[in-house]
Design a protein around this motif. Structure first.
Motif, PDB file in Angstrom:
ATOM      1  N   ILE A  78       0.743  -1.146  -0.014  1.00  2.00           N
ATOM      2  CA  ILE A  78       0.382  -0.050   0.042  1.00  2.00           C
ATOM      3  C   ILE A  78       0.787   1.461   0.030  1.00  2.00           C
ATOM      4  N   ALA A  79       0.373   2.002  -0.929  1.00  2.00           N
ATOM      5  CA  ALA A  79       0.999   3.619  -0.547  1.00  2.00           C
ATOM      6  C   ALA A  79       0.152   4.459   0.031  1.00  2.00           C
TER       7      ALA A  79
ATOM      8  N   THR B 175      -0.969   5.568   7.939  1.00  2.00           N
ATOM      9  CA  THR B 175       0.289   5.009   7.674  1.00  2.00           C
ATOM     10  C   THR B 175       0.432   3.860   8.983  1.00  2.00           C
ATOM     11  N   ARG B 176       0.064   3.984  10.043  1.00  2.00           N
ATOM     12  CA  ARG B 176       0.345   3.286  11.097  1.00  2.00           C
ATOM     13  C   ARG B 176      -0.861   2.123  11.121  1.00  2.00           C
ATOM     14  N   LEU B 177      -2.028   2.786  10.752  1.00  2.00           N
ATOM     15  CA  LEU B 177      -3.137   1.773  10.560  1.00  2.00           C
ATOM     16  C   LEU B 177      -2.788   0.636   9.372  1.00  2.00           C
ATOM     17  N   PHE B 178      -2.673   1.123   8.452  1.00  2.00           N
ATOM     18  CA  PHE B 178      -2.087   0.301   7.352  1.00  2.00           C
ATOM     19  C   PHE B 178      -1.122  -0.902   7.586  1.00  2.00           C
TER      20      PHE B 178
ATOM     21  N   VAL C 109       3.985  -0.900   3.294  1.00  2.00           N
ATOM     22  CA  VAL C 109       3.548   0.426   3.277  1.00  2.00           C
ATOM     23  C   VAL C 109       4.541   1.628   2.802  1.00  2.00           C
ATOM     24  N   THR C 110       4.138   2.058   1.838  1.00  2.00           N
ATOM     25  CA  THR C 110       4.972   3.216   1.251  1.00  2.00           C
ATOM     26  C   THR C 110       4.475   4.520   1.854  1.00  2.00           C
ATOM     27  N   ALA C 111       5.002   5.537   2.407  1.00  2.00           N
ATOM     28  CA  ALA C 111       4.381   6.643   3.003  1.00  2.00           C
ATOM     29  C   ALA C 111       4.970   7.762   2.391  1.00  2.00           C
ATOM     30  N   TRP C 112       4.377   8.488   1.650  1.00  2.00           N
ATOM     31  CA  TRP C 112       4.661   9.538   0.953  1.00  2.00           C
ATOM     32  C   TRP C 112       4.405  11.096   1.496  1.00  2.00           C
TER      33      TRP C 112
END
Length: 248
Positions: free
Chosen positions: A65-66, A76-79, A89-92
């Motif tokens: 997921i991004a 982000t934390r939930l994913f 998870v890619t955090a942008w």
């Protein structure tokens, strides 16, 4: 009927289905209770309908997921908790946001410390997402692609990047503050809202098809004409939820 639901009915989208808390909450109970999530995260779960939002986005263990424009990193934390150790998870966080406010950079750095996540801070018009993603998700930030400091084609470039990064059949989920019909293209900059019709036109132009919608976050008491930071409406805006799919 809300304008965006009327669109879905008019298009006869059989894939659209209601999201019911009583059914979805058990599936995500472990993710909601994860120790990587903060006390502040849990305090926001009810208003953000966390479990239902995960269900709407069809989040599953093992997915890639991004999280697009992560803000403070709530999703982000939930994913990260929901996809588990086999997922990623890619955090942008756009570089321009970090330049504007240091806390955005701090949130990105914190996201990158998660065991199954990394952070990127490329320019807003050029997200450097990996390819083969199952989901690209953004909440309350799509309208930012239309802020005046950014190039006029920013949204088109981001949507094209999303289409490229997603695997065939992958999902692009957008949640944002709803602007009243007819608010026009100035609403994102002046109100930090956007018309749902505008989002749908832009995303479909990139090759996506509308796969579902929900009025889970809609609020009849929001006139949809005030700036979202106005104290009279802050934290109580009506929001739309749209789910697009990249054709297989």
């Amino acid at each position: 009927m809300r304008p965006f639901l009327a669109l879905v009915v008019a298009a006869s989208l059989a894939a659209t289905a209601p999201v019911v808390s009583a059914q979805t909450a058990p599936a995500y109970e472990a993710a909601l209770a994860s120790p990587i999530r903060t006390t502040e995260d849990r305090a926001r779960d009810t208003t953000r309908h966390a479990a239902d939002t995960l269900a709407f986005a069809e989040v599953k263990p093992g997915q890639k997921i991004a999280d697009m424009i992560i803000g403070g990193g709530y999703f982000t934390r939930l994913f990260s908790a929901a996809v588990g150790p086999e997922g990623h998870v890619t955090a942008w966080q756009p570089a321009e946001f970090i330049g504007f406010q240091a806390s955005y950079g701090e949130a990105l750095a914190a996201a990158a410390t998660l065991d199954n996540a990394d952070g990127i801070n490329s320019p807003i018009g050029a997200p450097e997402w990996p390819e083969g993603l199952d989901l690209i998700f953004t909440a309350q930030n799509y309208h930012d692609l239309h802020l005046k400091p950014f190039a006029a084609d920013t949204a088109a470039r981001v949507n094209a990047a999303a289409f490229k990064a997603l695997k065939p059949g992958g999902l692009y989920v957008i949640i944002d503050h709803e602007a009243a019909a007819g608010a026009g293209p100035e609403a994102p900059d002046s109100l930090h809202r956007i018309e749902v019709d505008q989002v749908r036109r832009e995303v479909e132009a990139a090759g996506f098809v509308l796969d579902g919608s929900s009025d889970l976050l809609a609020r009849a008491d929001d006139p949809r004409t005030a700036n979202v930071f106005d104290p009279s409406i802050r934290g109580k805006t009506s929001q739309f939820m749209l789910r697009f799919r990249k054709p297989a």
